[in-house]
Design an enzyme around this catalytic site. Structure first.
Site, short mmCIF file in Angstrom:
data_model
loop_
_atom_site.label_atom_id
_atom_site.label_comp_id
_atom_site.label_asym_id
_atom_site.label_seq_id
_atom_site.Cartn_x
_atom_site.Cartn_y
_atom_site.Cartn_z
N GLY A 194 0.74 -1.16 0.07
CA GLY A 194 -0.15 -0.27 0.03
C GLY A 194 0.91 1.20 0.01
CB ILE B 120 -2.93 3.75 0.73
CG1 ILE B 120 -3.71 2.96 -0.49
CG2 ILE B 120 -4.10 4.00 2.00
CD1 ILE B 120 -4.96 3.63 -0.91
CD GLN C 228 17.35 -7.46 11.99
OE1 GLN C 228 18.50 -7.65 11.98
NE2 GLN C 228 16.55 -7.62 13.09
CE LYS D 149 15.32 -7.99 17.07
NZ LYS D 149 14.66 -9.40 17.41
CB CYS E 274 -16.32 3.40 -21.97
SG CYS E 274 -15.55 4.08 -23.22
N GLY F 124 -20.06 -0.01 -21.78
CA GLY F 124 -21.44 -0.17 -21.29
C GLY F 124 -22.43 0.87 -21.98
NE ARG G 88 -7.71 1.08 -29.87
CZ ARG G 88 -6.54 1.62 -30.05
NH1 ARG G 88 -6.37 2.68 -30.88
NH2 ARG G 88 -5.71 1.00 -29.11
CG HIS H 278 -13.68 5.76 -18.53
ND1 HIS H 278 -13.87 4.69 -18.42
CD2 HIS H 278 -13.59 5.99 -20.01
CE1 HIS H 278 -13.35 3.95 -19.46
NE2 HIS H 278 -13.16 4.71 -20.38
CD GLU I 121 -14.89 4.97 -14.95
OE1 GLU I 121 -15.79 5.82 -15.08
OE2 GLU I 121 -14.32 3.96 -15.42
#
Ligand code: GLN
Length: 543
Positions: free
Chosen positions: A16, A19, A193, A224, A382, A384, A464, A509, A511
């Site tokens: 991650g 993130i 380490q 440590k 798109c 869809g 396209r 898009h 999203e």
């Protein structure tokens, strides 16, 4: 002058880094500093645009049309900023630049080598965003895991940059894993380490260790780690597993990661930390009053990362509506008359996902038909949207073999056709219609209502094929309304049905533009329609 933060990863991939980088950036932004993030990916592809989503998850697209790593989506969603081509660089792009320069004669007489030519190009790209003169801090995420062959030139470039910059202008964060061994009943520091030793062999001593862990790390373990890895103890930070990525900035705040960074970089932030909007979002996200199921019909469903931005956008839109959105992925290849109707899933909304090629296309068309006929809130993205046009032409307009030229070149009714400028293109890399384009919205339509009566919007594209305008009048007179049009090219960007609870298909898009603090209106409207659909269903079944 910008200050630089580098984030490397150790022990294993998928810890991650994106993130953690985004969360740190969010904290620094919350202190009034201007921050951007860039990612360097160690693979040879020039960009991830040609990668199968199964390989690398979703390809994220920026306003300037760059096809990039999905981590850029996290950067944009967390920071509410737009990134660009300069924010994502691959080894392929670095080598391409150096080789092109060599062919141009720029190194005439010299042997072109990894050091200094490749490393110089990496350093130039690392500092490119500095030229924009608007960032206090540039965070650079180095993809891959320390120890990989592919990462070596990046680590060498980092070593050189660290040497060139003053200590107060550069900080290295190493994200690592501290496994907990149940049998031994303790955390193990050895893998860390080893990975820090690997970094040190490249001449880099990390300033901060961020330790991914399943359980809280005891003080002795931190001591440590500090001792063996040559890091200040207060700079050993715990990053414990949590319920949602949206909590990570707050966990990092708890670990005072922003203070550590600000002290080291001798920054003078303009304010104390304020994350009000973020916290409000998180509250709504964690305390929903409603719950809906939204089916996502796609063909890369085995890997949720393939639709990362759609999942995230639904999360943002859910929070905006105080609603928990359960995304139910359904494979379009398995969708036919035998498993329709889909009632078993208690559907309240349906999305048909973007995609390429003919695999699973008939299932997507069936899913559109199911949503249309059953008045289920529908969003086509798109491919869809293209499926929605094909379905409508086949079943309502009466063009029985209507199809998209992408899947059937023989169709007598190619209602979705290759864009004219695409006809002479044969190369696959970076050649689609990419990036942000304006779209005019017709007043009085669902689209206009969703976008708050705006008459023009800007959305990002990656395709396209397009709506074939030769069929526009016929399609419109039968009831599928083109409600968004590109003002320059006349391309149809949005279609919608008026006699339906909520039915809209978009060639772009949405999203990619949804952010935590600015959810996308299309997804917000879809979730709202799904809540209403569920309430109406409940009402009907209680009578
Ligand atoms: N394959 C379709 C096209 O190229 C749709 C692309 C997409 O869904 N991103 O037009």
């Amino acid at each position: 002058m910008s200050k630089f933060i580098f984030v490397t990863g150790g022990v294993t991939s998928s810890l991650g880094k994106g993130i953690i980088s985004s969360s740190l950036a969010k904290l620094l932004q919350g202190r009034g500093l201007s921050v951007t993030i860039q990612k360097f990916d160690p693979y040879i592809n020039v960009d991830p645009g040609t990668l199968n989503p199964y390989e690398h998850g979703e390809c994220f697209v920026t306003d300037d049309g760059a096809e990039t790593d999905l981590d850029l989506g996290h950067y944009e969603r967390f920071l509410n900023i737009s990134t660009s081509q300069a924010n994502n660089v691959t080894t392929g792009r670095i080598y391409q630049t150096v080789i092109n320069k060599e062919r141009d004669g720029a190194y005439l007489g010299k042997t072109v080598q990894i050091i200094p030519h490749i490393t110089d190009e990496i350093k130039r790209r690392i500092r490119l965003l500095e030229d924009e003169d608007k960032y206090d801090i540039i965070i650079t995420e180095l993809g891959g895991t320390v120890g990989d062959i592919e990462s070596l030139p990046y680590l060498e470039a980092l070593r050189q940059i660290k040497r060139e910059l003053k200590k107060k202008d550069c900080l290295v964060i190493h994200l690592t894993l501290i496994p907990y061994l149940n049998a031994a009943g303790e955390h193990k520091t050895k893998p860390t380490q080893h990975s820090v030793k690997e970094l040190q062999m490249a001449g880099i001593i990390p300033d901060v260790l961020v330790c991914r862990t399943e359980k809280p790390i005891a003080e002795e373990i931190k001591e440590k780690l500090a001792l063996f890895c040559n890091v200040e103890k207060q700079n050993v930070i715990e990053a414990i597993d949590t319920d949602t990525i949206y909590r990570v900035p707050l966990l990092m705040e708890g670990e005072q990661l922003d203070d550590i960074v600000i002290d080291h970089l001798e920054l003078d932030p303009s304010k104390s930390l304020s994350l009000t909007k973020w916290k409000e979002f998180l509250y709504r996200y964690m305390n929903p009053k409603f719950e809906v199921n939204i089916i996502l019909v796609g063909k890369y469903n085995e890997l949720a990362d393939a639709y990362k931005s759609i999942y995230e956008a639904l999360g943002h839109a859910g929070a905006e509506n105080y609603c928990k959105v359960n995304v139910v992925p359904i494979h379009s290849e398995n969708l036919d008359d035998t498993n329709l109707p889909l009632e078993i899933h208690k559907i309240h909304g349906l999305i048909v996902a973007p995609g390429f090629g003919d695999r699973g296309i008939e299932g997507k068309i069936k899913a559109v038909q199911y949503a249309r006929e059953n008045n289920i809130p529908f969003l086509g993205i798109c491919l869809g949207m293209q499926c929605a046009v094909v379905e409508f032409c086949r079943n309502i307009v009466g063009l029985n073999d209507a199809s998209s030229a992408e899947v059937n070149t023989e169709s007598t009714h190619p209602v979705i056709n290759l864009m004219i400028e695409q006809k002479r293109i044969s190369k696959k890399g970076g050649t689609m219609r990419l990036g942000a384009y304006p779209c005019d919205i017709y007043p009085g339509t669902l689209a206009s209502q969703i976008y708050g009566q705006k008459t023009q919007i800007s959305e990002r594209h990656r395709h396209r094929y397009e709506f074939n305008n030769a069929y526009k009048a016929q399609i419109e007179s039968n009831g599928l309304i083109p409600s968004g049009i590109n003002p320059q090219t006349n391309l149809v960007e949005i279609v919608e049905l008026s006699d339906h609870s909520f039915f809209i298909g978009v060639q772009f898009h949405p999203e990619y533009k949804s952010r935590v603090e600015e959810p996308h209106p299309l997804f917000v409207a879809l979730v709202d329609a799904a809540i209403k659909y569920k309430n109406a269903e409940n009402l009907a079944s209680s009578h």
